[in-house]
Design a protein around this motif. Structure first.
Motif, PDB file in Angstrom:
ATOM      1  N   LEU A 116       0.713  -1.264   0.015  1.00 23.76           N
ATOM      2  CA  LEU A 116      -0.039  -0.130  -0.117  1.00 23.76           C
ATOM      3  C   LEU A 116       0.834   1.343   0.102  1.00 23.76           C
ATOM      4  N   GLU A 117       2.138   1.244   0.481  1.00 28.20           N
ATOM      5  CA  GLU A 117       2.887   2.277   0.567  1.00 28.20           C
ATOM      6  C   GLU A 117       3.313   2.666  -0.964  1.00 28.20           C
ATOM      7  N   ILE A 118       3.784   1.618  -1.743  1.00 29.50           N
ATOM      8  CA  ILE A 118       4.182   1.809  -2.976  1.00 29.50           C
ATOM      9  C   ILE A 118       2.867   2.359  -3.923  1.00 29.50           C
ATOM     10  N   ILE A 119       1.669   1.647  -3.686  1.00 29.22           N
ATOM     11  CA  ILE A 119       0.439   2.087  -4.310  1.00 29.22           C
ATOM     12  C   ILE A 119       0.374   3.577  -4.065  1.00 29.22           C
ATOM     13  N   PRO A 165      -5.637  -0.676   6.884  1.00 21.86           N
ATOM     14  CA  PRO A 165      -4.430  -1.184   6.735  1.00 21.86           C
ATOM     15  C   PRO A 165      -3.463  -0.078   6.286  1.00 21.86           C
ATOM     16  N   TYR A 166      -3.874   1.145   5.656  1.00 21.51           N
ATOM     17  CA  TYR A 166      -3.113   2.297   5.415  1.00 21.51           C
ATOM     18  C   TYR A 166      -3.843   3.382   5.403  1.00 21.51           C
ATOM     19  N   CYS A 167      -3.261   4.365   5.992  1.00 24.87           N
ATOM     20  CA  CYS A 167      -3.997   5.792   6.283  1.00 24.87           C
ATOM     21  C   CYS A 167      -3.006   7.051   6.416  1.00 24.87           C
ATOM     22  N   ILE A 168      -2.976   7.667   5.334  1.00 28.40           N
ATOM     23  CA  ILE A 168      -2.078   9.014   5.645  1.00 28.40           C
ATOM     24  C   ILE A 168      -3.169  10.288   5.483  1.00 28.40           C
ATOM     25  N   ASP A 169      -2.910  11.157   6.707  1.00 28.88           N
ATOM     26  CA  ASP A 169      -4.064  11.947   6.923  1.00 28.88           C
ATOM     27  C   ASP A 169      -3.332  13.079   7.568  1.00 28.88           C
ATOM     28  N   ALA A 223      -1.980  13.082  -3.738  1.00 22.75           N
ATOM     29  CA  ALA A 223      -2.087  11.963  -2.712  1.00 22.75           C
ATOM     30  C   ALA A 223      -1.667  12.491  -1.415  1.00 22.75           C
ATOM     31  N   THR A 224      -1.875  13.576  -0.983  1.00 24.37           N
ATOM     32  CA  THR A 224      -1.621  13.982   0.476  1.00 24.37           C
ATOM     33  C   THR A 224      -2.313  13.464   1.571  1.00 24.37           C
ATOM     34  N   ASN A 225      -3.459  13.216   1.313  1.00 20.49           N
ATOM     35  CA  ASN A 225      -4.561  12.558   2.174  1.00 20.49           C
ATOM     36  C   ASN A 225      -5.061  11.186   1.501  1.00 20.49           C
ATOM     37  N   PHE A 226      -4.566  10.095   2.138  1.00 15.55           N
ATOM     38  CA  PHE A 226      -5.035   9.017   1.336  1.00 15.55           C
ATOM     39  C   PHE A 226      -5.432   7.693   2.166  1.00 15.55           C
ATOM     40  N   TYR A 227      -6.335   7.107   2.249  1.00 12.40           N
ATOM     41  CA  TYR A 227      -6.354   5.926   2.731  1.00 12.40           C
ATOM     42  C   TYR A 227      -7.056   4.619   2.209  1.00 12.40           C
ATOM     43  N   VAL A 228      -6.876   3.629   2.613  1.00 13.40           N
ATOM     44  CA  VAL A 228      -7.656   2.360   2.125  1.00 13.40           C
ATOM     45  C   VAL A 228      -8.403   1.773   3.431  1.00 13.40           C
ATOM     46  N   ALA A 229      -9.829   1.744   3.074  1.00 13.12           N
ATOM     47  CA  ALA A 229     -10.572   1.040   3.997  1.00 13.12           C
ATOM     48  C   ALA A 229     -11.239  -0.192   3.639  1.00 13.12           C
ATOM     49  N   LEU A 230     -10.954  -1.409   4.167  1.00 11.54           N
ATOM     50  CA  LEU A 230     -11.057  -2.649   3.783  1.00 11.54           C
ATOM     51  C   LEU A 230     -12.346  -3.389   4.622  1.00 11.54           C
ATOM     52  N   PHE A 231     -13.222  -3.766   4.057  1.00 10.43           N
ATOM     53  CA  PHE A 231     -14.656  -4.286   4.493  1.00 10.43           C
ATOM     54  C   PHE A 231     -14.644  -5.585   4.916  1.00 10.43           C
ATOM     55  N   ASP A 232     -15.065  -5.968   6.250  1.00  5.89           N
ATOM     56  CA  ASP A 232     -15.175  -7.369   6.558  1.00  5.89           C
ATOM     57  C   ASP A 232     -16.483  -7.801   6.609  1.00  5.89           C
ATOM     58  N   ASN A 233     -16.883  -8.730   5.621  1.00  2.00           N
ATOM     59  CA  ASN A 233     -18.362  -9.024   5.602  1.00  2.00           C
ATOM     60  C   ASN A 233     -18.897 -10.032   6.713  1.00  2.00           C
ATOM     61  N   GLU A 234     -18.036 -10.481   7.472  1.00  2.58           N
ATOM     62  CA  GLU A 234     -18.516 -11.158   8.524  1.00  2.58           C
ATOM     63  C   GLU A 234     -18.779 -10.447   9.993  1.00  2.58           C
ATOM     64  N   ASP A 282      -2.739  10.296  14.898  1.00  2.00           N
ATOM     65  CA  ASP A 282      -2.523   9.010  14.832  1.00  2.00           C
ATOM     66  C   ASP A 282      -3.253   8.500  13.669  1.00  2.00           C
ATOM     67  N   GLU A 283      -2.068   7.602  13.031  1.00  2.00           N
ATOM     68  CA  GLU A 283      -2.700   7.012  11.507  1.00  2.00           C
ATOM     69  C   GLU A 283      -3.170   5.646  11.792  1.00  2.00           C
ATOM     70  N   SER A 284      -3.066   5.343  12.747  1.00  3.40           N
ATOM     71  CA  SER A 284      -3.810   3.628  12.948  1.00  3.40           C
ATOM     72  C   SER A 284      -5.058   3.866  13.606  1.00  3.40           C
ATOM     73  N   PHE A 285      -6.092   3.140  13.299  1.00  3.94           N
ATOM     74  CA  PHE A 285      -7.290   3.187  13.482  1.00  3.94           C
ATOM     75  C   PHE A 285      -7.986   1.737  13.761  1.00  3.94           C
ATOM     76  N   SER A 286      -8.733   1.698  14.963  1.00 10.25           N
ATOM     77  CA  SER A 286      -9.468   0.376  15.097  1.00 10.25           C
ATOM     78  C   SER A 286     -10.429   0.081  13.999  1.00 10.25           C
ATOM     79  N   PRO A 287     -10.749  -1.094  13.987  1.00 11.54           N
ATOM     80  CA  PRO A 287     -11.937  -1.380  13.050  1.00 11.54           C
ATOM     81  C   PRO A 287     -13.272  -0.521  13.344  1.00 11.54           C
ATOM     82  N   GLN A 288     -13.721  -0.123  12.484  1.00 12.74           N
ATOM     83  CA  GLN A 288     -15.208   0.633  12.722  1.00 12.74           C
ATOM     84  C   GLN A 288     -16.234   0.070  11.685  1.00 12.74           C
TER      85      GLN A 288
END
Length: 322
Positions: free
Chosen positions: A72-75, A103-107, A85-96, A112-118
């Protein structure tokens, strides 16, 4: 006639700089020598080349990166060559669980760029995932979506927000988002189309890397389990060997004691195999020469007295056995 061609940078009336191909031809018309020049805007060609380069680099990173984070850093870096791409994040959804992970967030607004599942219910991110359609909104358009009850304001409001669903053939696995807190003109509809084109490659890369990581984790768990099994079997055999040694100490009959010793050494020889497997990096192969060395070292002091002149000489090839 003589011809000449090169690439140059030109300036439009509005001051915008664009890449161009300049071609000129020198020819004679009667007694006059004339030059005909043509300037062609090659912005689209250059952008197409850059897109192909980005797609290729993402494909390469999928194979070479050690983790999803590295991928994701390379992407992120590759997208930065095409747009802000100053502010960029990837949000992955868990169907279960119904939760989004990041997994990646630059803001720039978040220390704090680490977020718990929401859950992110009624967020722009969730809206894009559910509709399965790309979305570009400014503050006014965001407000209209809130008035319709489609979304709520979650997190810091941005001047412009752009999100594209990450699709694999059977599902939407998440959303990739770019946003600007300062510049309302940071992204255009063209940028949205561009990100949509690249998103298929991003989704495939993320899904493949997730699958690889899951396989690696599963293999590591099995490896730890096999090590533990071999370790426990070896320990149990050593316990049995120790019990036989204690029991043989009470036996006065040499023949019976010899039977105990033979049984104990047979158990020890099997325990050594499990110890070799436990310490080996390959559970399907045994270093036979190393095993023979350990076994002979163990047996020699048992069957040979201190006064014995017997020496162990090994002639064993470096062979691995299954």
């Amino acid at each position: 006639t003589d011809s000449y061609a090169c690439e140059v940078e030109c300036v439009k009336k509005n001051g915008e700089i664009f890449p161009a191909q300049l071609s000129s031809t020198l020819f004679e018309l009667g007694e006059d020598r004339l030059i005909q020049g043509v300037v062609k805007d090659i912005t689209e060609e250059k952008l197409s080349e850059k897109i192909q380069s980005v797609l290729f680099n993402i494909a390469e990173a999928t194979s070479s990166s050690e983790s999803l984070q590295e991928l994701l850093e390379i992407i992120h870096q590759e997208l930065g060559t095409l747009m802000d791409a100053t502010n960029f994040y990837v949000a992955l959804f868990d169907n279960e669980t119904g939760l989004y992970s990041f997994p990646y967030c630059i803001d720039e607004q978040e220390e704090d760029e680490s977020f718990s599942p929401q859950e992110l219910k009624k967020s722009l991110t969730d809206y894009v995932r559910k509709t399965g359609k790309p979305l570009l909104v400014d503050e006014m358009q965001h407000q209209k979506l809130m008035e319709k009850g489609e979304v709520d304001l979650i997190g810091e409001p941005s001047q412009v927000w752009m999100g594209v669903p990450l699709k694999i053939p059977q599902d939407v696995i998440g959303v990739v988002v770019l946003q600007s807190y300062r510049d309302p003109s940071a992204y255009s509809e063209y940028d949205l189309k561009l990100l949509t084109v690249i998103s298929d490659q991003i989704a495939a890369a993320i899904y493949r890397k997730q699958s690889q990581d899951q396989i690696k984790a599963s293999l590591n768990e099995k490896e730890v389990l096999l090590k533990e099994v071999h370790h426990r079997v070896k320990n149990n055999m050593q316990i049995i060997s120790s019990l036989l040694r204690l029991q043989s100490g009470e036996i006065k009959n040499p023949k019976v004691q010899n039977i105990y010793n033979v049984s104990r050494n047979r158990i020890k020889s099997m325990a050594l195999i499990h110890e070799s497997l436990y310490r080996s990096e390959d559970f399907s192969r045994i270093d036979f020469s190393e095993y023979i060395d350990k076994l002979s070292t163990h047996l020699h002091p048992i069957f040979c007295t201190k006064d014995s002149q017997i020496k162990v000489v090994q002639d064993v090839q470096n062979v691995s056995l299954d």
